[in-house]
Motif scaffolding. Structure first.
Motif, mmCIF file in Angstrom:
data_model
loop_
_atom_site.group_PDB
_atom_site.id
_atom_site.type_symbol
_atom_site.label_atom_id
_atom_site.label_comp_id
_atom_site.label_asym_id
_atom_site.label_seq_id
_atom_site.Cartn_x
_atom_site.Cartn_y
_atom_site.Cartn_z
ATOM 1 N N ARG A 508 0.828 -1.270 0.232
ATOM 2 C CA ARG A 508 -0.127 0.105 0.089
ATOM 3 C C ARG A 508 0.802 1.467 0.333
ATOM 4 N NH1 ARG A 508 -4.450 -1.525 4.629
ATOM 5 N NH2 ARG A 508 -2.471 -2.104 5.515
ATOM 6 N N TRP A 509 2.144 1.138 -0.312
ATOM 7 C CA TRP A 509 2.852 2.135 -0.424
ATOM 8 C C TRP A 509 3.104 3.045 -2.625
ATOM 9 C CZ3 TRP A 509 8.910 2.776 -1.025
ATOM 10 C CH2 TRP A 509 8.956 3.509 -0.081
ATOM 11 N N TYR A 510 1.319 3.335 -2.667
ATOM 12 C CA TYR A 510 1.482 3.427 -3.638
ATOM 13 C C TYR A 510 2.012 5.151 -3.791
ATOM 14 C CZ TYR A 510 -2.409 0.681 -2.885
ATOM 15 O OH TYR A 510 -3.381 -0.412 -1.889
ATOM 16 N N GLY A 511 2.513 5.171 -5.335
ATOM 17 C CA GLY A 511 2.804 6.747 -5.857
ATOM 18 C C GLY A 511 4.396 5.938 -6.277
ATOM 19 N N HIS A 512 4.861 5.018 -5.208
ATOM 20 C CA HIS A 512 6.705 4.798 -4.634
ATOM 21 C C HIS A 512 7.372 4.055 -5.905
ATOM 22 C CE1 HIS A 512 5.966 7.720 -1.142
ATOM 23 N NE2 HIS A 512 4.624 7.617 -1.369
ATOM 24 N N GLU A 513 7.153 4.312 -6.707
ATOM 25 C CA GLU A 513 7.326 3.073 -7.785
ATOM 26 C C GLU A 513 9.032 3.501 -8.308
ATOM 27 O OE1 GLU A 513 3.408 2.473 -8.153
ATOM 28 O OE2 GLU A 513 5.094 3.662 -8.309
ATOM 29 N N SER A 514 9.358 4.433 -7.980
ATOM 30 C CA SER A 514 10.628 4.695 -8.190
ATOM 31 C C SER A 514 11.746 4.753 -6.861
ATOM 32 C CB SER A 514 10.311 6.612 -8.715
ATOM 33 O OG SER A 514 10.184 7.246 -7.706
ATOM 34 N N GLU A 515 11.376 4.558 -5.900
ATOM 35 C CA GLU A 515 12.124 4.193 -5.142
ATOM 36 C C GLU A 515 12.428 3.386 -4.727
ATOM 37 O OE1 GLU A 515 9.771 8.003 -3.277
ATOM 38 O OE2 GLU A 515 9.348 6.585 -4.488
ATOM 39 N N ILE A 516 11.225 1.980 -5.191
ATOM 40 C CA ILE A 516 11.892 0.927 -5.967
ATOM 41 C C ILE A 516 12.537 0.729 -6.567
ATOM 42 C CG2 ILE A 516 10.937 -1.710 -5.814
ATOM 43 C CD1 ILE A 516 7.969 -0.394 -4.180
ATOM 44 N N LEU A 517 12.117 0.661 -7.315
ATOM 45 C CA LEU A 517 13.406 0.592 -8.770
ATOM 46 C C LEU A 517 14.809 1.175 -8.185
ATOM 47 C CD1 LEU A 517 13.647 -0.702 -11.456
ATOM 48 C CD2 LEU A 517 13.124 1.718 -12.250
ATOM 49 N N ARG A 518 14.733 2.195 -7.795
ATOM 50 C CA ARG A 518 16.364 2.281 -7.861
ATOM 51 C C ARG A 518 16.526 1.788 -6.235
ATOM 52 N NH1 ARG A 518 13.968 7.535 -7.821
ATOM 53 N NH2 ARG A 518 14.019 7.914 -5.244
ATOM 54 N N TYR A 519 16.184 1.339 -5.261
ATOM 55 C CA TYR A 519 16.795 0.968 -4.118
ATOM 56 C C TYR A 519 16.859 -1.345 -4.402
ATOM 57 C CZ TYR A 519 16.876 -2.757 -0.277
ATOM 58 O OH TYR A 519 17.156 -3.247 0.442
ATOM 59 N N VAL A 520 16.435 -1.393 -5.591
ATOM 60 C CA VAL A 520 17.004 -2.656 -5.725
ATOM 61 C C VAL A 520 17.116 -3.115 -7.340
ATOM 62 C CG1 VAL A 520 13.958 -3.978 -4.852
ATOM 63 C CG2 VAL A 520 14.575 -3.397 -7.599
ATOM 64 N N PHE A 521 17.494 -1.793 -7.908
ATOM 65 C CA PHE A 521 18.371 -2.129 -9.194
ATOM 66 C C PHE A 521 19.498 -2.591 -9.225
ATOM 67 C CE2 PHE A 521 20.301 -1.085 -13.338
ATOM 68 C CZ PHE A 521 19.823 -0.674 -14.399
ATOM 69 N N PHE A 522 20.493 -1.311 -8.330
ATOM 70 C CA PHE A 522 21.279 -2.269 -8.217
ATOM 71 C C PHE A 522 21.942 -3.732 -7.923
ATOM 72 C CE2 PHE A 522 24.786 -3.122 -4.935
ATOM 73 C CZ PHE A 522 25.914 -3.124 -5.817
ATOM 74 N N HIS A 523 21.123 -4.451 -7.102
ATOM 75 C CA HIS A 523 20.739 -6.032 -6.357
ATOM 76 C C HIS A 523 20.954 -6.180 -7.629
ATOM 77 C CE1 HIS A 523 20.985 -4.465 -2.513
ATOM 78 N NE2 HIS A 523 20.234 -3.612 -2.777
ATOM 79 N N SER A 524 19.697 -6.098 -8.409
ATOM 80 C CA SER A 524 19.633 -7.269 -9.823
ATOM 81 C C SER A 524 20.570 -7.218 -10.761
ATOM 82 C CB SER A 524 18.448 -6.148 -10.632
ATOM 83 O OG SER A 524 18.030 -6.842 -11.492
ATOM 84 N N ILE A 525 21.343 -6.128 -10.709
ATOM 85 C CA ILE A 525 22.756 -6.203 -11.646
ATOM 86 C C ILE A 525 24.027 -7.069 -11.613
ATOM 87 C CG2 ILE A 525 24.598 -4.593 -12.326
ATOM 88 C CD1 ILE A 525 22.311 -4.378 -14.473
ATOM 89 N N ALA A 526 24.198 -6.624 -10.148
ATOM 90 C CA ALA A 526 25.272 -7.057 -9.469
ATOM 91 C C ALA A 526 24.619 -8.802 -9.388
ATOM 92 C CB ALA A 526 25.275 -6.745 -7.632
ATOM 93 N N LEU A 527 24.023 -8.883 -8.777
ATOM 94 C CA LEU A 527 23.295 -10.368 -8.939
ATOM 95 C C LEU A 527 23.081 -11.347 -10.003
ATOM 96 C CD1 LEU A 527 20.725 -10.698 -6.184
ATOM 97 C CD2 LEU A 527 22.894 -12.012 -6.117
ATOM 98 N N ALA A 528 23.153 -10.228 -11.094
ATOM 99 C CA ALA A 528 22.908 -10.971 -12.982
ATOM 100 C C ALA A 528 24.613 -11.133 -12.903
ATOM 101 C CB ALA A 528 22.199 -9.971 -13.255
ATOM 102 N N LEU A 529 25.466 -10.310 -12.669
ATOM 103 C CA LEU A 529 26.660 -10.095 -13.238
ATOM 104 C C LEU A 529 27.067 -11.789 -12.243
ATOM 105 C CD1 LEU A 529 27.750 -6.462 -13.514
ATOM 106 C CD2 LEU A 529 27.560 -8.513 -15.391
ATOM 107 N N LEU A 530 26.995 -11.459 -11.308
ATOM 108 C CA LEU A 530 27.510 -13.341 -10.809
ATOM 109 C C LEU A 530 27.217 -14.307 -11.684
ATOM 110 C CD1 LEU A 530 27.277 -12.004 -6.912
ATOM 111 C CD2 LEU A 530 29.036 -12.048 -8.319
ATOM 112 N N VAL A 531 25.402 -14.435 -11.708
ATOM 113 C CA VAL A 531 25.574 -15.870 -12.679
ATOM 114 C C VAL A 531 26.034 -15.261 -13.444
ATOM 115 C CG1 VAL A 531 23.314 -16.978 -13.240
ATOM 116 C CG2 VAL A 531 22.930 -14.790 -11.572
ATOM 117 N N SER A 532 26.179 -14.565 -14.604
ATOM 118 C CA SER A 532 26.830 -14.383 -16.304
ATOM 119 C C SER A 532 28.536 -14.530 -15.813
ATOM 120 C CB SER A 532 27.526 -12.844 -16.138
ATOM 121 O OG SER A 532 25.152 -12.747 -15.968
#
Length: 549
Positions: A508-532
């Protein structure tokens, strides 16, 4: 009239790839950089995808708009249908005070927020991923964490990080099964290969999860419990995927992990109890704990009962035989006129020209969301809701999630236009031009596919054939690279716009998608590179025969 996709409309691979990426840049840029509301960003994204498909890739206007409508329909049913009914069940339990008892019972296992996060986001989330997938685990665990008092950013972001390692075997192995069907490779070989990649990350992700929440020092304080949760998940994940198949991997691994961690916490506890529910805040070191609210075993059981009912229903709805039976009662298969088998994929994306199907399956009874609605109906009876209360609360839930449903529909519309126009394949072919580094970039292609579509299954369908063709041309093991598409894809799950909207809706944190994206983006890239890097090692550093079961 048949329309053949063209993957280099400008006769310049760089320019064509740049144009293909425009809708993705618009969508993520509007959310992450310009901080627009998700539904506004999604509408701009679909507008840009239509413009690129029609003006740059030459897709007929009618086909492009039909592809958008097809994607929007899929976004609402089944994906939006899951979100609506999960949030509805959560609101019912909150109305009757059952959710408060449930969160206190979890605190009774451990008052430490880090360990609660392991139990719910990692263990319980993996169970729901294995049983249903398609946004269910983030919706459920996000709602549970916010109910436990976690901050909206922590509940949203950490639910997304946790929902990674199980994704390839989600929904009873659907992504791997789809991968086998589009590549023609052996299902058990693919399942085994994915099962020799992801267990490493099933151990890493819990450590990563707690570190993201509590920091390095906070993570080290509970490392024995994290290790128990990760290893007790990774070992069953490896064994079931290699010696049984993809169907029950997550369910068995999740139950083993939650059971092992619960037993371990009976004999071990951290010296420092972390009571903060806000990401990154300091912990409290308490000598005496405040008295916990006491409930009878009957009260605790009643509080857990709606979620037990939900687990049973989701599991039943995930069984292929049950789906087949429900589909035999009712299903509408609606070919999309003017699109179905009129778009042709061509080499090198596929081995030979292939007409793309466009059939909307309105399988209302067998949709996972319907199973969740059935669980809600049963639970409302157990909690003594009147029919009038039930209907009123359902319509109120619909009002609450209306913009989220619009956003998901627009995002899936964007994904389908990208798919049918061939823009996704254009980006994929750019990755395929990387020569001996292809194992690294091919894995990132899977990440890109999930980031675009929101689904590991969809990414495997989009790029599975390309992975096989390219790997065979480069002399690489096609099973390795097809599996890498799925394994790399799981790390894209946390940044796809659909999942972010699900997380913001559940918390129920409507309108805060940008904060969520910025928070998880680094984690997504870093873990994907480790899989690679792992896949790169599997391709060149040690012989694959040493890994074959």
């Amino acid at each position: 009239m048949m329309w053949a996709q063209g993957y280099d409309p400008f006769n310049n691979a760089i320019v064509s790839t740049f144009m293909a990426a425009v809708p993705v840049v618009v969508l993520l840029g509007c959310i992450g950089l310009l901080k627009m509301k998700a539904h506004v960003a999604a509408l701009l994204g679909i507008a840009s995808s239509l413009a690129i498909a029609i003006l740059a890739f030459g897709m007929p206007t009618g086909m492009a708009t039909r592809a958008a409508a097809f994607g929007a329909a899929y976004g609402l049913m089944p994906i939006g249908w899951i979100i609506l009914n999960v949030i509805f069940l959560y609101r019912l339990t909150e109305q009757r005070g059952q959710f408060r008892i449930l969160q206190d019972s979890i605190a009774g296992i451990t008052p430490d927020r880090r360990l609660q996060l392991l139990l719910i986001a990692f263990g319980f989330g993996a169970f729901f991923e294995g049983a249903a997938g398609f946004g269910t685990p983030v919706a459920v665990t996000g709602a549970m964490l916010i109910g436990l008092g976690f901050s909206p950013l922590a509940a949203s972001g950490l639910s997304l990080i946790a929902n990674t390692a199980p994704v390839a075997f989600g929904a009873l192995g659907t992504p791997v099964i789809a991968l086998a069907s589009v590549t023609g490779l052996d299902l058990h070989e693919l399942s085994g290969m994915v099962g020799r990649q992801l267990p490493f990350f099933s151990v890493i992700v819990p450590f990563w999860l707690i570190c993201a929440f509590a920091g390095w020092r906070g993570m080290l304080q509970v490392w024995p419990a994290i290790l128990v949760a990760g290893v007790s998940f990774a070992i069953p994940q490896y064994l079931v995927s290699n010696f049984h198949g993809p169907w029950l991997v997550d369910i068995i691994a999740a139950l083993c992990s939650m059971g092992a961690l619960t037993l371990f916490l009976r004999v071990w506890r951290p010296e420092t109890i972390w009571r903060s529910t806000t990401r990154g805040q300091a912990e409290e070191n308490v000598a005496t704990e405040p008295a916990a609210t006491t409930y009878t075993s009957e009260q605790v059981f009643k509080a857990w009962l709606p979620w037990i009912v939900l687990s049973v229903c989701v599991f039943l709805w995930g069984i292929p035989q049950v789906k087949t039976w429900l589909d035999s009662l009712f299903i509408l298969k609606l070919p999309v006129g003017g699109l179905h088998e009129l778009v042709q994929k061509v080499p090198p994306v596929v081995a030979q020209p292939t007409a793309e199907a466009a059939v909307y399956n309105f399988n209302l009874l067998s949709m996972t969301g319907t199973g969740i609605l059935v669980a809600s109906i049963i639970s409302s009876g157990l909690m003594k809701f009147s029919p009038r209360e039930f209907v009123r609360e359902y319509f109120q839930t619909l009002v609450v999630v209306r913009l989220s449903l619009l956003t998901i529909a627009a995002m899936l519309a964007l994904g389908y236009v990208t798919r049918y126009s061939g823009a996704d394949a254009t980006m994929g072919l750019a990755f395929a031009q990387t020569g001996w580094l292809y194992p690294l970039f091919g894995t990132m292609l899977g990440w890109l596919g999930v980031a675009l579509t929101g689904s590991d299954t969809a990414s495997n369908v989009l790029f599975g054939g390309l992975q096989r063709i390219t790997s065979e041309q480069l002399g690489l093991n096609p099973v390795l690279m097809a599996a890498a598409n799925s394994s790399g894809g799981v790390m894209g799950k946390m940044i796809d716009a659909q999942s972010i909207v699900v997380a913001s809706t559940a918390t129920r944190w409507y309108g805060h998608e940008s904060e969520i994206l910025r928070y998880v983006f680094f984690h997504s890239i870093a873990l994907a590179l480790l899989v690679s890097l792992l896949v790169l090692g599997q391709a060149y550093v040690w012989p694959l025969t040493a890994l074959v079961h």
